[in-house]
Design an enzyme around this catalytic site. Structure first.
Site, mmCIF file in Angstrom:
data_model
loop_
_atom_site.group_PDB
_atom_site.id
_atom_site.type_symbol
_atom_site.label_atom_id
_atom_site.label_comp_id
_atom_site.label_asym_id
_atom_site.label_seq_id
_atom_site.Cartn_x
_atom_site.Cartn_y
_atom_site.Cartn_z
ATOM 1 C CG LEU A 18 -2.141 -0.923 1.135
ATOM 2 C CD1 LEU A 18 -2.761 -1.116 2.516
ATOM 3 C CD2 LEU A 18 -3.179 -0.376 0.154
ATOM 4 C CG ASP A 63 13.117 4.293 15.169
ATOM 5 O OD1 ASP A 63 12.040 3.711 14.887
ATOM 6 O OD2 ASP A 63 13.583 4.320 16.320
ATOM 7 C CE1 TYR A 161 -2.266 -4.947 11.599
ATOM 8 C CE2 TYR A 161 -4.460 -5.904 11.411
ATOM 9 C CZ TYR A 161 -3.461 -5.108 10.897
ATOM 10 O OH TYR A 161 -3.630 -4.477 9.695
ATOM 11 C CE LYS A 165 -3.118 -1.503 11.520
ATOM 12 N NZ LYS A 165 -2.369 -0.358 10.960
ATOM 13 C CB THR A 195 -0.041 -5.661 1.696
ATOM 14 O OG1 THR A 195 -0.619 -6.422 2.770
ATOM 15 C CG2 THR A 195 -0.980 -4.508 1.332
#
Length: 291
Positions: A18, A63, A161, A165, A195
């Protein structure tokens, strides 16, 4: 003329998937692009691809998950292009496990890249834009965060995750409310595209078709991201968009539902019927992915 002429866009995780699609799409609309990726060679390859197509790009491997690193990235972008107008927080990783199989390292790694990675650059750039606004300069800035269907509805095997999110979606709401006074809009996106992460998790579903419309092409998602980064989107903030193929929607988040008010303290034993009635009268939530 493009809708992002004279704007500089900083995209994290832009060495593939993406992020690469965003870089190419922004450049096609006239933007200068800072291609940030921890993989220096990947960042350089995408920047070269942008330049080969006639765009302007800077490769960067700084970073994103430290304030010092974020400041260095912004300094390099300003040195190259004079200013940064748009931040696209796209970088992410997966450490998928069932919840009881997660290690502390699995949890911390995902939170570090996603949540802290979203914080640092937004904080550095937000301070810069605030100072410009206070100094009387015009600011028309954008922060575009990346949530996920996993964060909006939950996903089996992805509790770390999904939690990160979901946190990003909530962060977006607060940033939008606090930063509007400085000329900064903040929105987030829950994208669905091919992806390295989705190819690893569901390769058969996202593979490119032999013919016809490629629903999972990341460039499909790039359209809304470029629009959100442009001056055309100045009236939109605090929203979470879902995008896949030709589909686009605005997610409807948590909101206060129907209220049962006794006007006095509830006795615990009487709440069964009350809770059952409230649930029956509410809109059913979307199912958790994988159930």
């Amino acid at each position: 003329m493009g809708i992002c002429d004279n704007r500089t866009v900083l995209i994290t995780g832009a060495g593939g998937g993406l992020g690469r699609a965003y870089a190419l799409a922004f450049a096609a609309e006239g933007a200068n692009v800072v291609v940030n990726d921890i993989r220096a060679e990947a960042a350089q390859a995408v920047a070269a691809e942008v330049r080969a197509a006639g765009g302007r790009a800077l490769a960067d491997s700084g970073d994103i998950a430290s304030v010092a690193g974020a400041q260095a990235i912004v300094d390099a972008a300003v040195a190259a292009f004079g200013e940064v107008h748009v931040l696209v927080n796209n970088a992410g990783i997966l450490r998928d496990r069932m919840f009881l199989s997660l290690s502390e390292e699995d949890w911390d790694a995902v939170m570090h890249v996603h949540l802290k990675g979203h914080f640092c650059l937004a904080n550095v750039l937000g301070r810069r834009w605030r100072d410009q606004k206070k100094a009387g300069r015009a600011v028309d800035a954008r922060i575009i965060n990346t949530s996920s269907g996993a964060g909006l509805q939950g996903s089996i095997g992805q509790s770390n995750y999904a939690a990160a999110k979901a946190g990003i979606a909530a962060l977006t709401l607060v940033q939008a409310a606090e930063l509007a006074r400085y000329g900064i809009t903040v929105n987030c996106l829950a994208p669905a595209a091919r992806t390295s992460m989705t190819e690893g998790a569901m390769p058969d579903l996202v593979k490119k078709p032999e013919s016809g419309f490629d629903v999972w092409d990341p460039l499909n998602v790039a359209s809304i991201v470029v629009w959100l980064g442009s001056p055309l989107s100045a009236h939109v903030s605090g929203r979470c968009f879902e995008a896949k193929g030709g589909e686009l929607s605005v997610a409807d988040g948590w909101r206060t539902g129907r209220i049962a008010d006794k006007g006095a303290r509830w006795a615990p034993a009487e709440l069964t019927a009350v809770v059952d009635r409230l649930i029956a009268e509410s809109v059913a939530p979307q199912k958790v992915y994988g159930t």
